[in-house]
Design a protein around this motif. Structure first.
Motif, PDB file in Angstrom:
ATOM      1  N   CYS A 123       0.843  -1.198   0.000  1.00  0.00           N
ATOM      2  CA  CYS A 123       0.000   0.000   0.000  1.00  0.00           C
ATOM      3  C   CYS A 123       0.877   1.246   0.000  1.00  0.00           C
ATOM      4  N   TRP A 124       0.261   2.385  -0.281  1.00  0.00           N
ATOM      5  CA  TRP A 124       1.001   3.639  -0.370  1.00  0.00           C
ATOM      6  C   TRP A 124       0.567   4.554   0.768  1.00  0.00           C
ATOM      7  N   MET A 125       1.550   4.935   1.577  1.00  0.00           N
ATOM      8  CA  MET A 125       1.271   5.769   2.745  1.00  0.00           C
ATOM      9  C   MET A 125       1.783   7.188   2.510  1.00  0.00           C
ATOM     10  N   SER A 126       1.127   8.158   3.110  1.00  0.00           N
ATOM     11  CA  SER A 126       1.595   9.538   3.027  1.00  0.00           C
ATOM     12  C   SER A 126       0.963  10.311   4.185  1.00  0.00           C
ATOM     13  N   HIS A 127       1.537  10.130   5.385  1.00  0.00           N
ATOM     14  CA  HIS A 127       0.913  10.808   6.535  1.00  0.00           C
ATOM     15  C   HIS A 127       1.926  11.154   7.619  1.00  0.00           C
ATOM     16  N   GLY A 128       1.643  12.254   8.325  1.00  0.00           N
ATOM     17  CA  GLY A 128       2.491  12.686   9.434  1.00  0.00           C
ATOM     18  C   GLY A 128       1.810  12.441  10.768  1.00  0.00           C
ATOM     19  N   ASP A 129       0.467  12.279  10.753  1.00  0.00           N
ATOM     20  CA  ASP A 129      -0.295  11.983  11.969  1.00  0.00           C
ATOM     21  C   ASP A 129      -0.696  10.521  11.950  1.00  0.00           C
ATOM     22  N   SER A 130      -0.952   9.976  13.140  1.00  0.00           N
ATOM     23  CA  SER A 130      -1.505   8.619  13.125  1.00  0.00           C
ATOM     24  C   SER A 130      -2.476   8.440  14.280  1.00  0.00           C
ATOM     25  N   ILE A 131      -3.223   7.352  14.199  1.00  0.00           N
ATOM     26  CA  ILE A 131      -4.278   7.114  15.191  1.00  0.00           C
ATOM     27  C   ILE A 131      -3.693   6.377  16.384  1.00  0.00           C
ATOM     28  N   GLU A 132      -3.926   6.956  17.561  1.00  0.00           N
ATOM     29  CA  GLU A 132      -3.371   6.338  18.767  1.00  0.00           C
ATOM     30  C   GLU A 132      -4.401   5.383  19.360  1.00  0.00           C
ATOM     31  N   SER A 133      -5.650   5.835  19.399  1.00  0.00           N
ATOM     32  CA  SER A 133      -6.677   4.917  19.908  1.00  0.00           C
ATOM     33  C   SER A 133      -7.963   5.087  19.115  1.00  0.00           C
ATOM     34  N   ILE A 134      -8.669   3.956  18.964  1.00  0.00           N
ATOM     35  CA  ILE A 134      -9.906   3.998  18.175  1.00  0.00           C
ATOM     36  C   ILE A 134     -11.114   4.057  19.109  1.00  0.00           C
ATOM     37  N   PRO A 135     -12.203   4.673  18.646  1.00  0.00           N
ATOM     38  CA  PRO A 135     -13.386   4.772  19.505  1.00  0.00           C
ATOM     39  C   PRO A 135     -14.062   3.404  19.694  1.00  0.00           C
ATOM     40  N   LYS A 136     -14.951   3.342  20.656  1.00  0.00           N
ATOM     41  CA  LYS A 136     -15.710   2.117  20.933  1.00  0.00           C
ATOM     42  C   LYS A 136     -16.484   1.703  19.675  1.00  0.00           C
ATOM     43  N   GLY A 137     -16.537   0.418  19.422  1.00  0.00           N
ATOM     44  CA  GLY A 137     -17.303  -0.057  18.268  1.00  0.00           C
ATOM     45  C   GLY A 137     -16.415  -0.288  17.056  1.00  0.00           C
TER      46      GLY A 137
END
Ligand code: XMP
Length: 509
Positions: A123-137
């Motif tokens: 896959c191709w990535m292009s990001h400086g931020d990332s997800i630390e925690s996901i919401p419920k569900g």
């Protein structure tokens, strides 16, 4: 239809293309679209695009989070995913390590977007931020070495998110992932064909215009010819086209176009010969923006004077394409930087108090060509390379005089003849010559010459937003150069432009 919400990504158009390549219609709207309009559009699915901002910054673009409660499937891509997660109570932070380029995606769950896709895929990535925690569900359904939440899903609420970009070619299974979203999740039907589009567009024009009269500035290019044909199919003789010869066209172009247009578009066309007016106003002007503004203004005056001869006109039809829309409106709804004053008919509707009809507004150039073919437009018109409204004036650097126009016309005719001969006319986005305000020393028949230089420009592009200089075979370039110098008096040097867009532009001015 699929609604794409534009958070300002450079890849937005690619998302739209991919959706249409799956024969599903889509429409791109800014983040401020509002829930009422979304409900009225009643999309089968919503895609939230990527974008350059960070969700935790106040200035980052936002759309109403109520869209996550509509029961309509939503796919967030990059910033779109982060916006979804952040709005629903998850955490998004600056990534410890920025991820840009190829990554190996490890898929844990194949029941949603990854149906029939290998466990390990590129896959191709292009990001400086990332997800630390996901919401419920939500649950994580794919990761990469650097990014734990490379993708996540909330099956119950039909919310899907990808940190990587499925729309670019560097994600080889991207199109399949999008297909799974469109067909398995949104239950779209692949019914969007050019024929269907043409039928719908004709009906829409008919509904909008009813018994009113419409005028259209016909340039002989693909876009205005296709609009002319389409509007004519909708309202017949209530359409009048105006063709303004600005004296800045290619060799014999006005004459040839007149013949082709008359023969193939059995439409009311008024031909106005206004070359003298344009040339008079351009005298001694060298600044590119001034040239463009003058040409735009004279065009408007000439067009308006001609249009006034037709009684009861209420609408102006225009061949605005999707890249034109995007170039003039940024993701946040404001105008983007003006690189060049392009659209020479831009001020007309306001000045003449006309309403706009823009049936090609959501299409790309190649789609317009296909639409033209579907409507029965001959190849001579559908396969013309784009030619700018201000014509040869912006390809003559410095003063535009009759003599310099005559030199450039001869050069341009040879160039196009050779490009056609070599089988490159349809393969290239554009190929043209530029007359420089420079002279150089040469030698012809033992005599010293001191003559003009021309630059040859040939580019490949999909939509003119980006372009690469064409790697034309040396024999083709050699023949072009040789013929120009031998056949056009006043030119003793030919150079080839090897710049891409960006940072250069396609036209020189
Ligand atoms: P640039 O030079 O901005 O050009 O890279 C992008 C595409 O737009 C065409 N172009 C114009 N088309 N009116 C038009 O209708 C204009 O004023 C104009 N200026 C540039 C250019 O030929 C290229 O295809």
């Amino acid at each position: 239809m699929i609604l794409i919400i534009d958070f300002g990504s450079q890849y937005n158009q690619l998302i739209a293309r991919r959706v249409r390549e799956c024969n599903v219609f889509c429409q791109i709207e800014p983040p401020g679209i509002g829930m009422d309009k979304i409900r009225a559009l009643n999309p089968d699915g919503i895609i939230l695009s990527g974008g350059p901002a960070s969700v935790y910054e106040n200035a980052g673009p936002k759309t109403d989070p109520e869209i996550f409660n509509l029961g309509i499937p939503v796919l967030g891509i990059c910033y779109g995913l982060q916006f979804m997660i952040y709005s629903l109570g998850g955490k998004v932070n600056k990534a410890q390590k920025r991820e840009y380029g190829f990554a190996s995606l490890d898929i844990h769950d194949h029941s949603g977007l990854y149906h029939n896709i290998d466990k390990i895929t590129q896959c191709w990535m292009s990001h400086g931020d990332s997800i630390e925690s996901i919401p419920k569900g939500f649950e994580i359904d794919a990761s990469t070495e650097n990014t734990r939440v490379a993708s996540c899903v909330n099956y119950e609420k039909k919310l899907y998110g990808l940190q990587f970009h499925p729309e670019v070619h560097h994600t080889p299974k991207g199109k399949e992932i999008l297909r799974n979203f469109l067909f398995d999740i949104c239950r779209c039907k692949p019914t969007w064909t050019m024929k269907a589009f043409a039928k719908e567009a004709i009906e829409k024009v008919r509904e909008t215009v009813r018994d009113d009269k419409v005028i259209l500035g016909l340039s002989g290019g693909v876009d205005s010819s296709v609009v002319a044909l389409l509007v004519h199919k909708a309202i017949g003789d209530n359409l009048t086209c105006i063709f303004v010869d600005n004296g800045l066209l290619r060799k014999d172009e006005a004459k040839k176009l007149k013949q082709v247009l008359k023969q193939h578009l059995k439409i009311n066309i008024r031909f106005v010969n206004a070359g003298n007016l344009f040339l008079k106003d351009l005298e001694k002007v060298t600044n590119p923006e001034k040239k463009r503004k003058i040409i735009g203004k004279v065009f408007m005056d000439v067009f308006e004077a001609e249009a006034k001869k037709i009684e009861g006109v209420k609408f102006l039809a225009q061949g605005t394409l999707y890249p034109d829309v995007i170039e003039s409106v940024s993701a946040f709804g404001g105008p983007s930087a003006v690189i060049k004053s392009h659209h020479n008919v831009g001020g007309l509707p306001k000045k003449m108090k006309l309403k706009l009809v823009e049936p090609l507004k959501y299409l790309f150039k190649d789609e317009v060509r296909r639409l033209g073919t579907t409507l029965g437009l001959p190849e001579q018109l559908t396969w013309r390379q784009p030619f700018p409204g201000p014509g040869l004036a912006i390809r003559i650097i410095g003063n535009v005089t009759r003599q310099r126009l005559s030199i450039l016309r001869k050069v341009d005719a040879i160039l196009l003849e050779e490009i056609r001969q070599a089988g490159y006319y349809k393969k290239l986005w554009q190929s043209f010559a530029v007359l420089l305000p420079l002279k150089s020393v040469g030698i012809m028949g033992d005599q010293r010459t001191y003559e003009n230089i021309v630059a040859v420009r040939a580019v490949n592009s999909i939509d003119a937003m980006t372009a690469d200089w064409a790697r034309l075979p040396h024999q083709v370039l050699a023949k072009i150069s040789n013929r120009i110098i031998n056949e056009v008096r006043g030119v003793n040097r030919v150079v080839y432009d090897i710049s891409s867009k960006p940072p250069s532009t396609i036209e020189w001015e």
